[in-house]
Write an enzyme that holds these catalytic residues in place. Structure first.
Site, PDB file in Angstrom:
ATOM      1  N   GLN A  43       8.951  -1.312   7.766  1.00 15.70           N
ATOM      2  CA  GLN A  43       8.560  -2.461   8.590  1.00 15.70           C
ATOM      3  C   GLN A  43       9.509  -3.627   8.355  1.00 15.70           C
ATOM      4  OE1 GLN A  43       5.349  -3.766  10.462  1.00 15.70           O
ATOM      5  NE2 GLN A  43       3.857  -3.053   8.998  1.00 15.70           N
ATOM      6  N   GLU A  76       4.882  -9.456  10.471  1.00 16.66           N
ATOM      7  CA  GLU A  76       5.371 -10.703  11.085  1.00 16.66           C
ATOM      8  C   GLU A  76       6.224 -11.483  10.086  1.00 16.66           C
ATOM      9  OE1 GLU A  76       2.796  -8.851  13.165  1.00 16.66           O
ATOM     10  OE2 GLU A  76       3.817 -10.432  14.219  1.00 16.66           O
ATOM     11  N   PRO A 125       4.951   1.793  -0.276  1.00 18.55           N
ATOM     12  CA  PRO A 125       6.245   1.103  -0.329  1.00 18.55           C
ATOM     13  C   PRO A 125       7.265   1.603   0.705  1.00 18.55           C
ATOM     14  CG  PRO A 125       5.483   1.617  -2.538  1.00 18.55           C
ATOM     15  CD  PRO A 125       4.518   2.274  -1.600  1.00 18.55           C
ATOM     16  N   LEU A 135       0.820  -1.209   0.000  1.00 19.13           N
ATOM     17  CA  LEU A 135       0.000   0.000   0.000  1.00 19.13           C
ATOM     18  C   LEU A 135       0.855   1.260   0.000  1.00 19.13           C
ATOM     19  CD1 LEU A 135      -2.634  -1.298   2.566  1.00 19.13           C
ATOM     20  CD2 LEU A 135      -2.797  -1.310   0.060  1.00 19.13           C
TER      21      LEU A 135
END
Lengths: 211, 738
Positions: free
Chosen positions: B631, B698, B625, B623
């Site tokens: 993250q 994750e 970059p 959504l």
């Protein structure tokens, strides 16, 4: 070998013993009368400048510079991450040098000039380092960010002034804003979200090393 | 909006805003210190008192007597709150350990009192005047000691319930017959989240209504848990958490800070604020629990896995959940004969709970070393070995497939980009001055859960769009991707969108956790925008399906009306939730990746430096970059910590984590992190949601630590199966210095 084992045993014994002693002192002796009301904490007047404004405060002498900023002046941009000098979230500039605001008492700062993140730039008029952090996404949760930015501004100034660091090959040479130099000097500011490489990008841009 | 058929073309596909690199809209407030975190809300309620938590000095036993008389008489003290005088409160079913204990103690540093005073200094000083007489009993603190006695738990329910091992085929027979075998045991230590903002809350009561300004990942869960704790209906509770200084799972559920603040505020009749101190975060709150994992792999000589077993042991308090370390093994690689099981020991240590990729991260720390070891036994390249064992279906249920599965491409693209072909097959071949240098790889894998998520979107008379949802932004970039979603859907520039998050008065979003935040919360905003678009079209007597929203206007049937004009007579609102039907359960919505690491090991000292890292991921539509990349690199950094330094050391005599601060529980710092690169593969997953997006918070950490461990092995030839790989575990096995 035998000696080592003995040493190990006695060290363990000592630890167990001292823990037990600590537990014993926590037990109140029977029949102790309630102690009298303790005296009120000492307070002291102190005056210093923060972001160009002079403040005259009367503070509990136990108040850290960090809590004076956050709780008394309500300048909460400076963050409390560990309150004992291990994370760097509370980094501010005092007379142009970066310190951990949690590691000094407010009353030590009589006459000092303190710059916090709020004094570096504003939403309308960002400091170049703040703008570079936004451009390079040099943060995630934002909690360590004010400390990182204050530290980053001070680091570039230290390099400019020729303050040496562990990362230098030649301690007598003038330091460069190389990546290794920036990483070494920024290592007192922890970012658990892990924005480190983006922070170095932002600093390199402000230092003119990269765009 | 019910999502139960693959998403066809929709307005998000225009990708004029979504999918474009977008600076965070919360950047200016975060970089200037203007973003208010929980403890800093001087503005919201007057007359706040300070609370300071006192924790138990024993791990297990009872408080025989607690003497608060001196503390009560100390300057500035308003009240000492203990379980005995706190008034009625319960423990939410989502908390294993009680958040205010007494007389029974369940773990070290469990809260036993809150000192409420006029100032922080006064509260902290008074805490030292409380005398506690404990009756300590022996607890269970050694996980390994229960290796042979801990009962099986989990099963197909995933967590918690007692169950038999999961079996497919006949593992024992296939393993016995396999020509190439690996049987190895790995251990992962207790780890701590150590987000930079410790847990903090301000609580204020107004009659029987409670308002808390807190730092939580899950606003709606906090409301539910506070409702259970204070025995009041959810309607009487308001939770606000607009800025969260990191969580990594530690803030999924309410912790002592918010309960103590609310109990303290009730006791003194004024607002109370409480922050858990940094040292207290280690033993008072929750952590990722240690594991001992046995992995057996049986292969044919071509390197195809015929037998795979993963058995994990972890510990927790009575009633706590296990570390689901075997979960990834059930889905990641092929193999007809399979066995996974979890055992859980009862330990009297602090509560084990979710930390970034719970189960998956420690499970992959073991599995992905095992894959490296097996590749070596086979004489196969570890990238090729993984590719050979890819599966396009669930190995336990072959008629269930993955909506998208690009693991092989992640491995291949990554290998090419990283220069993998230059990796020596045998370890300890490459020297750079005093350093041994090696490369390591691992797969990355995590499912991307579909979760209900709601939002409200308003078109204001100014033509601006306001989005309200209780979604949180814990550093993940929620503010920005939600704004991008609304801008795309309503056809307005990004700066015409305002996003308000983290307030329980707003519609309940998925929240932040388990990489379910980004895709579901934006899908909820999508659903609300669809409603708002319908309302706009209706107002103009346009056919909603034919209305195009672009450049601040709505266009249909040769009419073009500005959104400001539509709302001139009054704001229009759309509110809805994304909800998922059976389709989402009929396939695995999964994300895949590959991590590549170059590590150097000092030939004389065993010091390890991670020199280069690359992650290649396939995680649906990306959504934003730039924040997605952040993250990724953040998780890669945390993975380096897991590989090299992070370990809570258990004192097995007294039952606590000894290294309870950031000087002794080491996490990566600037100097530990050098070059990091991230590649996202193109993927728009139509089975996932209307955004065609999945999560990656994750995914990003799974496998990282193993890739580091494998690089260390390739560098110096020392195989370490006990994390973290500190230099003492390498030193006496390093190659002899010629």
């Amino acid at each position: 070998m035998d000696d080592d084992r003995k040493l190990e045993l006695s060290r363990r014994g000592l630890l167990v013993g001292s823990a037990a002693a600590a537990a014993a002192t926590a037990v109140p002796s029977a029949g102790t009368q309630a102690t009298p009301l303790r005296p009120n904490p000492a307070t002291m007047p102190v005056s210093f400048e923060v972001n160009g404004t002079r403040y005259d405060l009367d503070l509990d002498t136990r108040t850290t510079l960090l809590d004076a900023l956050r709780e008394h002046l309500k300048l909460t941009g400076t963050k409390k991450g560990c309150d004992h000098g291990q994370c760097g979230a509370c980094t501010v500039l005092v007379n142009g040098e970066r310190i951990n605001a949690c590691l000094s008492l407010a009353v030590q700062h009589s006459g000092d000039a303190v710059t916090t993140i709020e004094g570096l730039g504003t939403i309308e008029q960002l400091h170049p380092m703040q703008a570079a952090f936004i451009k390079h996404d040099s943060y995630q949760c934002g909690y360590c960010t004010p400390g990182q930015i204050c530290s980053a501004v001070a680091v570039l100034d230290e390099i400019k002034r020729g303050v040496p660091s562990h990362a230098q090959v030649d301690i007598a040479a003038r330091p460069d804003p190389s990546d290794a130099e920036l990483r070494e000097r920024m290592s007192g500011n922890i970012c658990r979200c892990g924005a480190y490489s983006n922070i170095v990008e932002a600093m390199a841009e402000v230092a003119g090393a990269r765009t | 909006m019910k999502f139960d058929a693959p998403s066809g073309p929709n307005p998000i596909d225009r990708m004029k805003v979504v999918g474009r690199t977008t600076s965070r809209i919360d950047g200016p407030v975060k970089t200037t210190g203007a973003a208010p975190y929980a403890y800093e809300r001087h503005d919201v309620v007057a007359n706040q008192a300070y609370g300071y938590m006192l924790g138990s000095a024993i791990a297990k036993g009872r408080i025989k007597r607690i003497d608060t008389a001196d503390a009560e008489r100390a300057p500035g003290v308003l009240k000492i709150v203990t379980a005995a005088n706190a008034g009625p409160f319960a423990t939410s079913r989502h908390n294993t350990a009680r958040l205010l204990a007494g007389p029974e103690i369940q773990h070290y540093d469990q809260a036993i009192a809150l000192i409420v005073a006029e100032t922080f200094e006064q509260a902290r000083a008074a805490a030292t005047l409380i005398r506690v007489d404990y009756a300590r009993v022996q607890g269970r603190y050694d996980l390994a000691a229960q290796k042979d006695t801990a009962p099986l738990v989990g099963g197909s329910s995933g967590e918690g319930s007692a169950a038999a091992a999961l079996r497919t085929g006949d593992f024992e027979a296939a393993f016995a017959a396999a020509p190439v075998k690996l049987d190895a045991t790995y251990s992962t230590p207790d780890q701590s989240h150590q987000m930079m903002e410790p847990h903090a809350s301000i609580a204020a009561w107004s009659g029987d209504e409670l308002t808390v300004w807190t730092s939580t990942q899950m606003v709606a869960w906090a409301v539910q848990d506070l409702s259970h704790t204070f025995l009041i209906p959810q309607e009487k509770i308001r939770v606000l958490s607009p800025y969260v200084g990191g969580g990594f799972g530690a803030k999924l559920r309410i912790r002592a800070d918010v309960v103590l603040a609310a109990l303290g505020a009730r006791a003194v009749g004024r607002p109370v604020k409480v922050a858990i101190t940094r040292p207290q975060t280690m033993n008072n709150t929750v952590h990722r629990a240690a594991t001992i994992q046995r992995i057996r792999l049986g292969c044919d000589r071509e390197g195809r896995i015929g037998a795979i077993a993963h058995e994990s042991l972890s510990g927790n308090l009575e009633g706590g959940r296990p570390v689901t370390a075997t979960a990834q093994t059930r889905l990641l690689y092929a193999g007809l004969n399979r066995l996974t099981s979890m055992r859980q020991a009862v330990l009297d240590l602090p509560e084990g709970n979710s930390m970034r990729a719970p189960g998956a991260a420690p499970g992959m720390m073991a599995l992905e070393i095992a894959m490296d070891e097996m590749a070596e036994k086979l004489g196969l390249d570890p990238v090729e070995f993984r590719i050979r064992n890819d599966t396009q279906v669930d190995p336990e249920k072959p008629d269930k497939r993955f909506s998208e599965r690009q693991l092989v491409r992640c491995l291949r693209d990554g290998a090419a980009k990283f220069g993998w072909s230059r990796r020596p097959m045998r370890p300890a071949q490459r020297r750079d001055g005093s350093w041994w240098v090696g490369l390591g790889v691992s797969s990355a894998f995590h499912n991307s859960p579909a979760m209900k998520s709601a939002a409200r979107v308003r078109l204001e008379p100014s033509g601006r769009i306001l989005v309200e949802t209780d979604m949180t932004d814990i550093g993940t970039g929620s503010y920005t991707i939600i704004a991008q979603t609304a801008a795309e859907m309503m056809g307005v520039p990004l700066d015409m969108v305002e996003v308000r998050l983290g307030d329980s008065h707003f519609p309940a979003a998925a929240g932040s956790g388990g990489q379910f935040g980004a895709s579901n919360s934006t899908s909820g905003v999508y659903a609300a925008c669809v409603k708002l678009r319908e309302a706009v079209a209706r107002q103009l007597n346009m056919e909603p399906d034919r209305a195009v929203f672009e450049s601040g206007h709505v266009v249909a049937d040769r009419r073009r009306v500005s959104l400001a004009d539509v709302a001139r007579g009054g704001a229009l609102t759309g509110e809805d939730a994304i909800e998922y039907g059976d389709m989402s359960r009929s396939v695995h919505l999964s994300t895949f990746g590959a991590h590549f690491v170059e590590a150097a090991v000092h030939a004389y000292t065993g010091e390890v430096r991670v020199r280069r890292m690359l992650a290649v991921c396939a995680a649906g539509r990306i959504l934003n970059p730039i924040s997605a990349r952040s993250q990724m690199i953040g998780a890669m950094t945390m993975g380096v910590g897991a590989a090299l330094m992070e370990e809570m050391v258990v004192d097995k005599r007294f039952g606590f984590f000894v290294n309870h601060d950031l000087a002794s529980y080491e996490v990566p710092v600037h100097a530990d992190i050098q070059e990091q690169e991230v590649l996202f593969l193109d993927e728009a997953d139509e089975m996932a949601n209307p955004m065609k997006a999945k999560g990656l918070g994750e995914l990003a950490i799974t496998g990282v630590a193993a890739a580091v461990a494998n690089a260390i092995y390739n560098a110096c030839g020392v195989r370490v199966r006990d994390y973290p790989l500190t230099l003492d575990k390498l030193l006496d096995r390093l190659p002899r210095i010629a």
